[in-house]
Write an enzyme that holds these catalytic residues in place. Structure first.
Site, short mmCIF file in Angstrom:
data_model
loop_
_atom_site.label_atom_id
_atom_site.label_comp_id
_atom_site.label_asym_id
_atom_site.label_seq_id
_atom_site.Cartn_x
_atom_site.Cartn_y
_atom_site.Cartn_z
N GLY A 224 47.72 33.42 -2.61
CA GLY A 224 46.17 33.03 -2.68
C GLY A 224 45.35 34.03 -2.74
N ASN A 225 44.08 34.63 -1.93
CA ASN A 225 42.37 34.71 -2.08
C ASN A 225 42.03 34.91 -0.95
OD1 ASN A 225 40.36 32.80 -2.66
ND2 ASN A 225 41.80 32.61 -4.63
N ARG A 226 40.56 35.21 -0.76
CA ARG A 226 40.12 35.60 0.51
C ARG A 226 38.32 34.61 0.45
NH1 ARG A 226 38.24 41.14 0.94
NH2 ARG A 226 37.00 39.93 2.86
#
Ligand SMILES: Cc1cc2nc3c(=O)[nH]c(=O)nc-3n(C[C@H](O)[C@H](O)[C@H](O)COP(=O)(O)O)c2cc1C
Length: 431
Positions: A224-226
């Site tokens: 995923g990412n932030r």
């Protein structure tokens, strides 16, 4: 409004910063306005502001000017007692009949119509105690105006926002027409009706993507990412405020859906691709989501275990949503009138942004410089450059994501108006 006397209670909510506008509008309309500040209210706006606007002394306590019996005098002479904003605490005090400061004592002593604008965080508004207090107040004839849904303190979004000053003033004016005796048995809450002239995008269809995609590795893990989804949500909310029909295709975000926006929940880049392409014929598509470029080639059906040794992840590319939209449109396959992409860059943001804008055949590209303080993931603020395919650029200095959203939609609006100056006012099918 001439010779009408209005008492405005200002309590300790963040929306108190808008109370001077309410007072100013009423004074401008000719009313005599007395402001009563709670101790909380005085923490947000100084008495001098209201004294300057009204030309009258601001009071907070029953102990101020005892010889004038202030609470009785205010209560008796008021044509309306209005509270803007009304905190959960003041609503509770009023519902319980407490009289521990000048405002609550005046509320208890008056027989004039009472109008309140509840304003607080969603959790406070939805708490059973506040719901019960609101019900008691309504039952006693208090008109509760709002709360509206929208941006709250600290970057949150939801129900609990104070209605805007003009809507509150309209409610106060409506209350002036009521009998002096407070009607018992409930006054319907006053609805805030949007002005059609302030809905310039009525009939437009807008698709916004937000959040961060999640690419499963096994049943419990993902890549995923932030991204929190805040920027895309702010854009969706801004488009809905302009009257558009808005679909928000969102991944990996816990944030609530803004009012008037249809949420389409997805998880992976492929799901987002499918949902956005199915809606590509919108007037505007804004791709604000952080989409994974790659996904694991194989998704394990069972949780990967340490005992099985260190796994090797092999990745395959995901579909490129922005590029596919741009290409399809360029090939005459249909697509949005205005296509907007986002780029999060750490090196030479403008040059890289120009390159991406051209490659993806978009109309606008919003470039975030991730190295700038207060910009990018997880912040309530952002600082961006909006690059246009015609070579122009709009710099938006560090400001709230809501403001960035509005500035972006202003830039979009110019292109929309040039392409299609008079959108159909019919709602989109199925709305
Ligand atoms: C920065 C800040 C913002 C606040 N905003 C709200 C608000 O919007 N609504 C609310 O009910 N309370 C809010 N509070 C809490 C109230 O100030 C607190 O409950 C206070 O006791 C209210 O007193 P009053 O109703 O007598 O003014 C806020 C507090 C702080 C410090």
């Amino acid at each position: 409004m001439r010779n009408r006397r209005i008492v405005i209670g200002v309590t300790g909510g963040i929306a108190a910063y808008k109370a001077p506008l309410v007072v100013r509008r009423l004074v401008a309309a000719g009313a005599d306005v007395d402001v009563v500040l709670t101790r909380g209210g005085a923490r947000f706006v100084g008495a001098a502001t209201f004294e300057g606007l009204t030309g009258r002394a601001v009071r907070s306590e029953v102990w101020d000017a005892v010889e004038e019996e202030t609470h009785v005098a205010l209560a008796r002479h008021a044509d309306v007692v209005a509270v803007y904003p009304a905190t959960a605490h003041t609503m509770a005090r009023a519902a319980s009949g407490l009289a521990d400061d000048l405002l609550t004592t005046t509320l208890l002593a008056t027989t004039a119509p009472v109008v309140m604008a509840p304003a607080m965080h969603t959790e406070m508004w939805e708490h059973p105690a506040t719901r019960a207090n609101a019900a008691v107040l309504r039952e006693r004839g208090v008109a509760l105006v709002g709360p509206a849904e929208g941006a709250l303190m600290g970057g949150d979004v939801g129900a609990g926002r104070a209605v805007e000053p003009d809507a509150f003033v309209a409610a106060v004016v409506a209350a002036l027409g009521q009998d002096r005796e407070t009607p018992v048995g409930g006054v319907p809450d006053l609805e805030v009706v949007a002005d059609p002239d302030e809905q310039p995008w009525a009939g437009r269809r807008v698709v916004v993507t937000a959040g961060g995609t999640r690419e499963p590795i096994d049943p419990v893990r993902w890549l995923g990412n932030r991204s929190t989804g805040r920027m895309g949500i702010a854009i969706a909310a801004a488009a809905a405020r302009r009257g558009a029909d808005v679909d928000l295709v969102i991944a990996g975000s816990e944030l609530p859906t803004p009012p008037g926006v249809t949420r389409v929940e997805v998880t992976t880049a492929s799901e987002m691709h499918e949902q956005v392409l199915a809606r590509a014929d919108a007037d505007v598509v804004v791709k604000a989501a952080a989409v994974a470029d790659f996904r694991p080639a194989d998704v394990a059906q069972r949780k990967l275990k340490k005992a099985d040794g260190t796994p090797t992840l092999s990745l395959v590319p995901n579909p490129d949503i922005l590029a596919d939209l741009g290409r399809r449109r360029a090939e005459g396959g249909g697509g949005p009138t205005v296509l907007v992409g986002f780029a999060a860059e750490t090196d030479d943001p403008v040059a890289n942004g120009r390159d991406k804008l051209a490659r993806k055949q978009a109309d606008l590209l919003v470039v975030n410089d991730l190295t700038a303080t207060g910009a990018g993931f997880g912040h309530d603020t952002n600082e961006v450059v909006i690059l246009a395919a015609d070579g122009s650029r709009t710099d938006v200095a560090l400001t709230s994501k809501d403001e960035v959203a509005d500035r972006l939609l202003d830039v979009v609006d110019v292109r929309l108006a040039a392409a299609d100056p008079a959108p159909s006012r019919e709602p989109a099918p199925g709305r």
